[in-house]
Design a protein around this motif. Structure first.
Motif, PDB file in Angstrom:
ATOM      1  N   PRO A  47     -41.500  63.607  24.021  1.00  0.00           N
ATOM      2  CA  PRO A  47     -41.421  63.545  25.476  1.00  0.00           C
ATOM      3  C   PRO A  47     -41.779  64.863  26.143  1.00  0.00           C
ATOM      4  O   PRO A  47     -41.594  65.936  25.572  1.00  0.00           O
ATOM      5  N   LYS A  50     -41.820  65.942  32.274  1.00  0.00           N
ATOM      6  CA  LYS A  50     -42.206  64.934  33.270  1.00  0.00           C
ATOM      7  C   LYS A  50     -41.661  63.559  32.884  1.00  0.00           C
ATOM      8  O   LYS A  50     -41.155  62.825  33.735  1.00  0.00           O
ATOM      9  N   ASP A  51     -41.748  63.186  31.599  1.00  0.00           N
ATOM     10  CA  ASP A  51     -41.199  61.907  31.121  1.00  0.00           C
ATOM     11  C   ASP A  51     -39.699  61.843  31.382  1.00  0.00           C
ATOM     12  O   ASP A  51     -39.172  60.847  31.872  1.00  0.00           O
ATOM     13  N   TRP A  52     -39.016  62.914  31.020  1.00  0.00           N
ATOM     14  CA  TRP A  52     -37.561  62.949  31.160  1.00  0.00           C
ATOM     15  C   TRP A  52     -37.164  62.844  32.628  1.00  0.00           C
ATOM     16  O   TRP A  52     -36.265  62.096  32.991  1.00  0.00           O
ATOM     17  N   SER A  55     -37.695  59.332  34.046  1.00  0.00           N
ATOM     18  CA  SER A  55     -36.674  58.397  33.571  1.00  0.00           C
ATOM     19  C   SER A  55     -35.346  58.635  34.278  1.00  0.00           C
ATOM     20  O   SER A  55     -34.607  57.688  34.560  1.00  0.00           O
ATOM     21  N   LEU A  70     -37.076  55.822  29.624  1.00  0.00           N
ATOM     22  CA  LEU A  70     -37.658  56.873  28.787  1.00  0.00           C
ATOM     23  C   LEU A  70     -38.275  56.282  27.523  1.00  0.00           C
ATOM     24  O   LEU A  70     -39.423  56.583  27.184  1.00  0.00           O
ATOM     25  N   SER A  73     -41.499  54.494  28.230  1.00  0.00           N
ATOM     26  CA  SER A  73     -42.600  55.431  28.449  1.00  0.00           C
ATOM     27  C   SER A  73     -43.099  56.034  27.133  1.00  0.00           C
ATOM     28  O   SER A  73     -44.296  56.159  26.913  1.00  0.00           O
ATOM     29  N   LEU A  74     -42.174  56.384  26.259  1.00  0.00           N
ATOM     30  CA  LEU A  74     -42.550  57.075  25.020  1.00  0.00           C
ATOM     31  C   LEU A  74     -43.114  56.160  23.941  1.00  0.00           C
ATOM     32  O   LEU A  74     -43.828  56.611  23.049  1.00  0.00           O
TER      33      LEU A  74
END
Length: 106
Positions: A47, A50-52, A55, A70, A73-74
């Motif tokens: 991750p 930005k991903d974190w 989420s 999350l 997305s991952l």
């Protein structure tokens, strides 16, 4: 001169988990239909901040929603696909994620 490197396996890792610097591959205990395809393994990429952050916003204070967002997305899986996994396989995804993000040298 060619340098030969030997791949070593971590004896503490379960057989269903393969870890690299950029991702983990989790072999599912129960192969599952995902988008119409029988799937027996899921890759989780590392991750970004930005991903974190995305989420966290999507979760709006609800940790379960944040985690689903999350993981979606991952892995590239939809939230309904994640929810269709057996709980044991979801726990494997969670364990793989934490193996990926935990600092090795701490």
């Amino acid at each position: 001169m060619t340098q030969v490197t030997q791949e070593t396996t971590d004896p503490t890792l379960p057989k269903w988990l393969k870890v690299s610097d950029e991702s983990v591959i989790v072999t599912l205990r129960y192969p599952t239909l995902i988008s119409g395809v029988l799937t027996d393994a899921v890759t989780i990429r590392a991750p970004s901040v930005k991903d974190w952050r995305a989420s966290k916003i999507a979760g709006n204070g609800d940790y379960e929603k944040q985690e689903l967002s999350l993981f979606s997305s991952l892995t590239g899986l939809s939230e309904p696909d994640l929810l269709s996994l057996k709980y044991k396989d979801y726990q494997r995804l969670s364990a793989g994620y934490f193996r990926l993000v935990d600092e090795d040298d701490v």
